[in-house]
Design an enzyme around this catalytic site. Sequence first.
Site, short mmCIF file in Angstrom:
data_model
loop_
_atom_site.label_atom_id
_atom_site.label_comp_id
_atom_site.label_asym_id
_atom_site.label_seq_id
_atom_site.Cartn_x
_atom_site.Cartn_y
_atom_site.Cartn_z
N GLU A 193 1.09 -1.67 -0.13
CA GLU A 193 -0.19 0.07 -0.48
C GLU A 193 0.94 1.19 -0.14
OE1 GLU A 193 -0.61 -2.08 1.32
OE2 GLU A 193 -3.05 -3.60 1.75
N HIS A 212 -10.11 -4.45 11.42
CA HIS A 212 -10.35 -4.24 10.16
C HIS A 212 -12.40 -3.47 10.24
CE1 HIS A 212 -7.76 -7.36 8.46
NE2 HIS A 212 -7.90 -7.15 7.90
C1 LIG Z 1 -1.91 -4.18 4.49
C2 LIG Z 1 -3.48 -5.24 4.22
N1 LIG Z 1 -3.49 -5.14 2.79
C3 LIG Z 1 -4.23 -6.07 2.60
C4 LIG Z 1 -5.20 -7.11 3.04
C5 LIG Z 1 -5.96 -7.68 2.39
N2 LIG Z 1 -5.27 -9.38 2.56
C6 LIG Z 1 -5.77 -10.24 2.99
S1 LIG Z 1 -4.93 -11.79 3.19
C7 LIG Z 1 -4.78 -11.05 1.84
C8 LIG Z 1 -3.21 -11.72 1.05
C9 LIG Z 1 -2.25 -12.35 1.77
O1 LIG Z 1 -1.34 -13.40 1.34
P1 LIG Z 1 0.08 -13.56 1.59
O2 LIG Z 1 0.47 -13.31 2.67
O3 LIG Z 1 0.55 -14.73 0.93
O4 LIG Z 1 -0.68 -15.00 2.88
P2 LIG Z 1 -1.71 -16.28 2.83
O5 LIG Z 1 -3.40 -15.61 3.01
O6 LIG Z 1 -0.98 -16.68 1.37
O7 LIG Z 1 -1.53 -17.16 3.94
C10 LIG Z 1 -4.81 -9.23 1.76
C11 LIG Z 1 -4.14 -8.79 0.37
C12 LIG Z 1 -4.32 -7.23 4.64
N3 LIG Z 1 -5.15 -7.38 5.17
N4 LIG Z 1 -3.28 -6.06 5.21
#
Ligand SMILES: Cc1ncc(C[n+]2csc(CCOP(=O)(O)OP(=O)(O)O)c2C)c(N)n1
Lengths: 327, 384
Positions: free
Chosen positions: A60, A129
């Site tokens: 972000e 959230h």
């Molecule tokens: C700063 C932030 N941006 C966006 C999100 C929304 N979001 C939640 S999980 C996620 C994907 C994260 O993927 P990863 O780090 O690979 O973990 P996984 O879900 O695969 O365990 C996103 C974009 C968030 N929670 N926090």
Amino acid sequence: MAVLQFREALRAAMVEEMERDENIFLIGEEVAEYNGAYKVSEGMLDRFGAGRVIDTPISESGFAGLGVGAAMAGLRPVVEFMTFNFSFVAFDQLVNNAAKIRYMSGGQYAVPIVFRGPNGAAGQLAATHNTAVESLYSYFPGLKVVAPSNPDDAKGLLKSAIRDDDPVIFLESESMYGLKGEVSDAADYLIPLGKARIAREGADVTLVAHQKSYWRALEAADRLAEDGYEAEVIDPRTIRPLDIDAIAASVRKTNRLVVVDESNPFASFSSEVACQVQERLFDWLDAPVLRVTAKDTPAPYAKNLIEYYMPRAEDIVAAAKKALYAR
Amino acid sequence: MAGETRKQARQPVAEGKAQGNGISAVSQNGHADATAEDGASEAFVEYPAGAYTHEELGLSGDDARAMYRNMLLQRRFEERAAQMYGKQKIGGFLHLYIGQEAVSTGSAYAMEIGKDSAITAYRDHGLGLALGMTSNECMAELFGKVGGSSRGKGGSMHYFKKELNFYGGHGIVGGHIAVGAGIAFAHKYKGDGGVCLTYFGDGAVGQGSFHEAMNLAALYETPCVFVIENNEYAMGTATHRAFAQPDFYRYADSYGMPSALASGMDIFSVYKAMSDHIAMARNNRPSILEVRTYRYRGHSMSDPANYRTREELDARKEQDPIVRLKGYLLERELASNEDLDAVDAEIKQEVMDSVTFSEESPAPAISEIYEQVYAQTDYPFLTD
Ligand SMILES: Cc1ncc(C[n+]2csc(CCOP(=O)(O)OP(=O)(O)O)c2C)c(N)n1
Ligand SMILES: [Mg+2]
């Protein structure tokens, strides 16, 4: 008039503006190939291609800053935050760069950018959230903050926000994306920023409410009507610049004001409205200005707690009656 | 152009070798040995699947059976949680860890629980259970009841358990990585000999917090293992679409840290890798451990996961870490089918009991909204 979902109205605004001006592009997490986390940008990748509808990593701070730079250099980015809770990672870009560069550069550089995405609570998402950001971002001079409550306003205001020469924080809501409403199909439908809308007329008490709270306020107005009180409901639509004149005109009529806001109450939108109204209209008020807000704590997860935590119609009814010295 | 699909370039160089595990003898992204195609030198270790026996790792038959139970508990717990979500007993987001259990269990057995610490992101049920949180407190937290680990105030994404030095479940991608560095800093500062295991997804590597924390941890020589659970996707974004350089272990080079790549589909590989990295951390040498794993379910309950094919998913399920360990236990005659069925039945009962516990546990009183905001509890504004 076409009936559109809130998300479709937003998409229509972006599509129309992107067709009009090729300097406009959309960037954010999952906006392109996934068609948007909440499907706001569905089909836009196919329409405009990967050069103008751009997926990002979860960065972000990086892509908000990239947007600011691109805007300074003459483009008109629309930056989507998956939710505004994640904009805090990019806080510096919003409050130091986007908000202040016009001023610091003595007017040499403008930052015509829109940061948009869902704001505030959407059920049991717990503390991180659930943050409503309108109070926070409207604190910063240089930013404009828009928070529409229906599809028609969403379209007209988003088009204006994209054309605006200053940074606009454009707030949507996860739980309102499916909301349907009539949307003007006027060729170039622009609603000016900074203009409130009187949603319901009444002479007894003024309710100021935006976004989800606006719908709670309408519900409350119906219930008050059953008890013989006519509430005037004002949707400010733009938080900053605030249409205080519209609110003041209503208070001159009703002499009573309740402000409803999903933000936490301290140093917030609701406290700002209350302050401005008492400064201008102290003699017109027949009761203290009352507020219905989220509770002054982080947001809890448990269903019963979060339901109680958010402004409810019954809380608005109770506050209005208190302002009316009723019952 | 910025939005165009990024290079698929780093595909396995030797197709034939890249099968069967989370990783093969080569990294999935094409580095056949310690020298990258571009000639940059990099020293890293690999822990492929199928390379270790429990004896070699100093584990007993009991240990291996306990690891099996530990993984299976996570699986059964989450299967039941998914069902309860469908019945609307659970609200908000529910992110399942199913498929990744070898990572949590492998590390829980490599660390000293109680002395060492752990912190992870929102996909936290597996690690919580692996560390020893009870099914009851975990399920009740999902139900938003007072019997939950956070009395129903945190929900699925925010498990915490202080007695286990489990510093949470965190909902904002990347933010907790720096917190993990701080927990490690405190271990060193206090001289208590503990280390901190900091888990996060591939997606979190895109955050500034990751890069800042790496540098700080390396600079201050904090006892931290940064465990990247690379399950190939961040929501709908495959790693190669989000990273110019998607071999995450290689980032360690930039911060002067050691790193390694382990298969997350074989518990023994994870255990061995974690043990080695924890040993480095005990000498105040922070490191990156990239674990190649896979999540079987969508990102959260609302994600249909259309960004991947059925075939891809099925192929990955073939390497299931629980099935693998089961096969190992049977083959080595460390357990019989009947033994393992009995374990499964016992776990299923434990999980069902946790549902009953959660149903019966009361919802928090409304007044709890105002509790735990500050240490001082009697501020006059902490009320309606
Ligand atoms: C700063 C932030 N941006 C966006 C999100 C929304 N979001 C939640 S999980 C996620 C994907 C994260 O993927 P990863 O780090 O690979 O973990 P996984 O879900 O695969 O365990 C996103 C974009 C968030 N929670 N926090
Ligand atoms: Mg991932």
